[in-house]
Design a protein around this motif. Structure first.
Motif, PDB file in Angstrom:
ATOM      1  N   ASN A  63      53.620 -50.022 -30.823  1.00 18.09           N
ATOM      2  CA  ASN A  63      53.551 -50.508 -32.406  1.00 18.09           C
ATOM      3  C   ASN A  63      54.387 -49.354 -33.421  1.00 18.09           C
ATOM      4  N   LEU A  64      54.546 -48.089 -32.988  1.00 21.79           N
ATOM      5  CA  LEU A  64      55.228 -47.110 -34.004  1.00 21.79           C
ATOM      6  C   LEU A  64      56.369 -47.571 -34.309  1.00 21.79           C
ATOM      7  N   ARG A 106      49.111 -41.459 -41.809  1.00 22.85           N
ATOM      8  CA  ARG A 106      49.996 -42.758 -41.928  1.00 22.85           C
ATOM      9  C   ARG A 106      51.346 -42.401 -42.292  1.00 22.85           C
ATOM     10  N   SER A 107      51.764 -41.507 -43.257  1.00 22.23           N
ATOM     11  CA  SER A 107      53.032 -40.929 -43.654  1.00 22.23           C
ATOM     12  C   SER A 107      53.808 -40.434 -42.485  1.00 22.23           C
ATOM     13  N   ILE A 144      50.360 -52.996 -38.206  1.00 21.27           N
ATOM     14  CA  ILE A 144      49.694 -52.555 -39.432  1.00 21.27           C
ATOM     15  C   ILE A 144      48.305 -52.157 -39.082  1.00 21.27           C
ATOM     16  N   ALA A 145      47.455 -53.027 -38.457  1.00 24.57           N
ATOM     17  CA  ALA A 145      46.043 -52.766 -38.083  1.00 24.57           C
ATOM     18  C   ALA A 145      45.997 -51.628 -37.111  1.00 24.57           C
ATOM     19  N   TRP A 146      46.765 -51.570 -36.188  1.00 22.18           N
ATOM     20  CA  TRP A 146      46.723 -50.677 -35.023  1.00 22.18           C
ATOM     21  C   TRP A 146      47.198 -49.237 -35.832  1.00 22.18           C
ATOM     22  N   TRP A 178      54.038 -53.422 -50.716  1.00 20.58           N
ATOM     23  CA  TRP A 178      53.705 -54.456 -49.860  1.00 20.58           C
ATOM     24  C   TRP A 178      52.528 -53.774 -49.014  1.00 20.58           C
ATOM     25  N   ARG A 179      52.194 -52.271 -49.306  1.00 22.11           N
ATOM     26  CA  ARG A 179      51.276 -51.720 -48.838  1.00 22.11           C
ATOM     27  C   ARG A 179      50.604 -50.824 -49.575  1.00 22.11           C
ATOM     28  N   PRO A 180      49.258 -50.281 -49.556  1.00 21.02           N
ATOM     29  CA  PRO A 180      48.812 -49.255 -50.416  1.00 21.02           C
ATOM     30  C   PRO A 180      49.971 -47.955 -50.452  1.00 21.02           C
TER      31      PRO A 180
END
Ligand code: OVV
Length: 377
Positions: free
Chosen positions: A139-140, A209-210, A169-171, A57-59
């Motif tokens: 957003n977190l 990101r992780s 996701i963009a944020w 669903w995401r990289p």
């Protein structure tokens, strides 16, 4: 938990025909699976989506969703960023926040243990420690919720957390760049690995990101579950008050009894036999930490919350090469809050119905009305 026992009774490996995967609930077999990353791989995703046939669903995460040897490179980077010396540097700031927040809540007495404490504290100290922008932090929680919901069937929970997720996701992605991070935080330390030649700039961003995927909802639910445990079992609360040095080991019992992350998946790399059951190649296994942590074959009186028990080997942080890399941050947060509560609060009383927050992989509450009975002077 009764549902886990009903499934456990069917056998050590249970095929879930509706989802075309194999559930593993028992402690012994789960350990076997998690130790053998060559057979039970993370590289085809740790959710139900099988990357052999369907796109992520995401990289994909470059630490969670890869096997050794690639995994070792990124693991080494986060191991250092989240090391014990790094924790000692953070401890003071985390302790100041814990003391201030608990004092304020004790003054109010009636609180929502989730909104006012379990959410507020990690959402303050963790992004500060990472070195994130102050704007947009709401957003977190949305992103973490999405990331964990995305590990399971595409049900209503997944669809709901996907609603309007493009902006979230963009944020998140915009915060994973070197220039978005303060120069002194955990994020900057991930980028320091680029300067040492361990990973490249894009990989460092993916590792940030992780941190943001795995560091927020987990600790919120862990803290909320800790409050829920001690509010339900006042004898254990009084025991902790009498022996505050038990706080660290109590965290392990909280994770065993009422973990924050209930399950992930692995994918077989070959046909394999597990506990006498044949599993074909490229099949998904549902690894159920939360069930292994209640396995009556492993834990005497498994359904009893007992902060003095020997919790060695519990799977609340997983097991094997992928075992939670951020666990010392989680432990620090829960330890500091428990320590403050022990000092400042005599009784924890549930004053209204706790409300569950359903998530495909996480276990926790959305609301826990509490009365904090202050220490009598
Ligand atoms: C949801 C989750 C858990 C653990 C790690 C990650 C994500 C990651 O993105 O690496």
């Amino acid at each position: 938990f009764p549902a886990y026992e009903a499934v456990r009774a069917l056998g050590p490996v249970v095929k879930l025909t509706r989802y075309n995967c194999y559930a593993v609930l028992d402690f012994q077999e789960l350990g076997q699976v998690l130790e053998d990353w060559g057979t039970y791989s993370s590289a085809a995703g740790v959710g139900l989506i099988n990357f052999h046939t369907d796109p992520p669903w995401r990289p994909k995460s470059i630490i969670l969703e890869v096997d050794p040897p690639e995994h070792n490179v990124t693991r080494r980077v986060l191991n250092r960023v989240l090391s014990r010396p790094a924790m000692e540097k953070m401890r003071q700031a985390f302790a100041v926040e814990a003391a201030a927040l608990v004092s304020e809540l004790v003054a109010r007495q009636s609180i929502d243990g989730i909104r006012d404490l379990a959410e507020l504290y990690p959402l303050k100290v963790f992004p500060d420690a990472v070195g994130l922008n102050k704007v947009g932090r709401d957003n977190l929680l949305k992103y973490g919720t999405l990331a964990f919901n995305a590990t399971c069937p595409r049900n209503h929970l997944f669809e709901e957390s996907m609603q309007g997720a493009d902006e979230v996701i963009a944020w998140i992605m915009s915060q994973c760049e070197r220039q978005a991070l303060t120069p002194d935080g955990l994020g900057a330390q991930v980028f320091a690995a680029v300067d040492r030649g361990e990973v490249n700039e894009a990989e460092a961003g993916m590792l940030v990101r992780s941190l943001l995927s795995a560091g927020v909802d987990t600790t919120i639910n862990g803290l909320g579950n800790a409050l829920y445990c001690f509010a339900r079992f006042p004898d254990q609360w009084q025991l902790l008050k009498a022996r505050p040095e038990l706080a660290r080991s109590a965290i392990d019992e909280i994770l065993r009894y009422e973990g924050a992350v209930m399950n992930f998946f692995r994918t077989t790399t070959r046909e394999v036999e597990l506990a006498g059951c044949r599993i074909p190649k490229h099949e998904k296994l549902l690894v159920m930490f939360g069930a292994a942590n209640r396995d009556p074959k492993r834990w005497p009186d498994a359904d009893r919350f007992d902060i003095t028990r020997d919790t060695k080997g519990h799977m609340g942080f997983g097991s094997g090469v992928h075992m939670c890399v951020g666990q010392m941050v989680a432990r620090l947060e829960v330890e500091l809050i428990l320590t403050e509560l022990v000092k400042q609060v005599d009784t924890l009383e549930i004053t209204g119905p706790p409300v569950r927050r359903l998530n495909n992989a996480l276990r926790g509450l959305a609301s826990l009305p509490l009365r904090l009975g202050p220490e009598s002077p």
